[in-house]
Design a protein around this motif. Structure first.
Motif, PDB file in Angstrom:
ATOM      1  N   PRO A  20       0.709  -1.207   0.092  1.00  0.00           N
ATOM      2  CA  PRO A  20       0.073  -0.072   0.148  1.00  0.00           C
ATOM      3  C   PRO A  20       0.933   1.195   0.119  1.00  0.00           C
ATOM      4  O   PRO A  20       1.902   1.304   0.372  1.00  0.00           O
ATOM      5  CB  PRO A  20      -0.843  -0.076   1.486  1.00  0.00           C
ATOM      6  N   SER A  21       0.409   2.345  -0.593  1.00  0.00           N
ATOM      7  CA  SER A  21       1.261   3.784  -0.606  1.00  0.00           C
ATOM      8  C   SER A  21       1.161   4.026   0.759  1.00  0.00           C
ATOM      9  O   SER A  21       0.043   4.248   1.632  1.00  0.00           O
ATOM     10  CB  SER A  21       0.566   4.606  -1.459  1.00  0.00           C
ATOM     11  N   PRO A  22       2.466   4.250   1.284  1.00  0.00           N
ATOM     12  CA  PRO A  22       2.779   4.752   2.797  1.00  0.00           C
ATOM     13  C   PRO A  22       2.276   6.297   2.775  1.00  0.00           C
ATOM     14  O   PRO A  22       2.215   6.825   4.092  1.00  0.00           O
ATOM     15  CB  PRO A  22       4.129   4.736   2.821  1.00  0.00           C
ATOM     16  N   ALA A  23       2.278   7.143   1.708  1.00  0.00           N
ATOM     17  CA  ALA A  23       1.488   8.560   1.767  1.00  0.00           C
ATOM     18  C   ALA A  23       0.221   8.446   0.806  1.00  0.00           C
ATOM     19  O   ALA A  23       0.364   8.438  -0.282  1.00  0.00           O
ATOM     20  CB  ALA A  23       2.500   9.425   1.546  1.00  0.00           C
ATOM     21  N   ALA A  24      -0.597   9.230   1.258  1.00  0.00           N
ATOM     22  CA  ALA A  24      -2.076   9.668   0.565  1.00  0.00           C
ATOM     23  C   ALA A  24      -1.542  11.282   0.418  1.00  0.00           C
ATOM     24  O   ALA A  24      -1.627  11.844   1.237  1.00  0.00           O
ATOM     25  CB  ALA A  24      -3.185   9.233   1.255  1.00  0.00           C
ATOM     26  N   ILE A  48       0.831  10.618   6.023  1.00  0.00           N
ATOM     27  CA  ILE A  48       1.844   9.539   6.025  1.00  0.00           C
ATOM     28  C   ILE A  48       1.372   8.474   7.066  1.00  0.00           C
ATOM     29  O   ILE A  48       1.143   8.825   8.181  1.00  0.00           O
ATOM     30  CB  ILE A  48       3.093  10.198   6.555  1.00  0.00           C
ATOM     31  N   GLN A  49       1.309   7.326   6.547  1.00  0.00           N
ATOM     32  CA  GLN A  49       1.146   6.016   7.612  1.00  0.00           C
ATOM     33  C   GLN A  49       2.100   5.921   8.771  1.00  0.00           C
ATOM     34  O   GLN A  49       3.211   6.206   8.607  1.00  0.00           O
ATOM     35  CB  GLN A  49       1.154   4.841   6.632  1.00  0.00           C
ATOM     36  N   PRO A  50       1.686   5.600   9.922  1.00  0.00           N
ATOM     37  CA  PRO A  50       2.407   5.494  10.916  1.00  0.00           C
ATOM     38  C   PRO A  50       3.651   4.475  10.707  1.00  0.00           C
ATOM     39  O   PRO A  50       3.637   3.471  10.086  1.00  0.00           O
ATOM     40  CB  PRO A  50       1.547   4.546  12.009  1.00  0.00           C
ATOM     41  N   ALA A 106       1.990  13.711   9.144  1.00  0.00           N
ATOM     42  CA  ALA A 106       1.569  14.517   7.823  1.00  0.00           C
ATOM     43  C   ALA A 106       2.385  15.699   7.483  1.00  0.00           C
ATOM     44  O   ALA A 106       2.943  16.123   8.633  1.00  0.00           O
ATOM     45  CB  ALA A 106       0.141  14.883   8.461  1.00  0.00           C
ATOM     46  N   ALA A 107       2.190  16.260   6.621  1.00  0.00           N
ATOM     47  CA  ALA A 107       3.056  17.499   6.354  1.00  0.00           C
ATOM     48  C   ALA A 107       1.782  18.325   5.079  1.00  0.00           C
ATOM     49  O   ALA A 107       1.600  17.807   4.216  1.00  0.00           O
ATOM     50  CB  ALA A 107       4.219  17.237   5.674  1.00  0.00           C
TER      51      ALA A 107
END
Length: 159
Positions: A20-24, A48-50, A106-107
């Protein structure tokens, strides 16, 4: 076994094997209603996923790929500067054996732009390309590029 069933098994196996993509990534125009010639900005957000991190905009050369956020070519919007982001975390990255800049959780980034002066009123969309590399403690992924969009409504220029 019918060909359709075999094809379904193969697709299911490929989907299950793909990480899975680690960042959406998402984007939003600010403000959402504009006039021709007006300055605006696209707010680009990474969720960003944990356990994962995404490298910073100013990541030095010789290591991971820095995040790059640029406006895709188009006749309606023109970038007026480089993307800006929050202060990244700084830490030694054993995978690259160097100090790295990165974002956790997140950013939000800001890409300044201007609306072209000869744009017809109505809905418009800015396309933004994001190139980034995500890693976690035990694994790094190769850099990828995604495209996100931000919508705006252009109203007629006041007379």
């Amino acid at each position: 076994m019918p060909l359709r069933l075999i094809f379904g098994f193969v697709l299911t196996a490929l989907w299950a094997a793909a990480p899975p993509s680690p960042a959406a990534w998402s984007a939003k125009m600010d403000p959402a209603t504009l006039t021709p010639g007006q300055k605006a900005r696209v707010l680009v957000t990474a969720a960003i996923q944990p356990g994962w991190h995404v490298y910073g905009l100013g990541q030095p050369p010789g290591g991971p790929t820095p995040t790059l956020i640029v406006l895709a070519d188009g006749p309606v919007f023109t970038a007026t500067g480089s993307a800006l982001g929050p202060q990244p975390h700084l830490a030694y990255d054993p995978g690259f054996q160097m100090k790295s800049q990165f974002y956790l959780h997140a950013a939000q980034f800001v890409l300044p732009l201007v609306v072209a002066s000869a744009v017809a009123p109505g809905p418009q969309t800015a396309r933004v390309k994001v190139r980034y590399q995500a890693c976690r403690e035990d694994r790094g992924l190769p850099p990828v590029t995604v495209t996100v969009t931000a919508s705006a409504r252009v109203r007629p220029r006041p007379r």
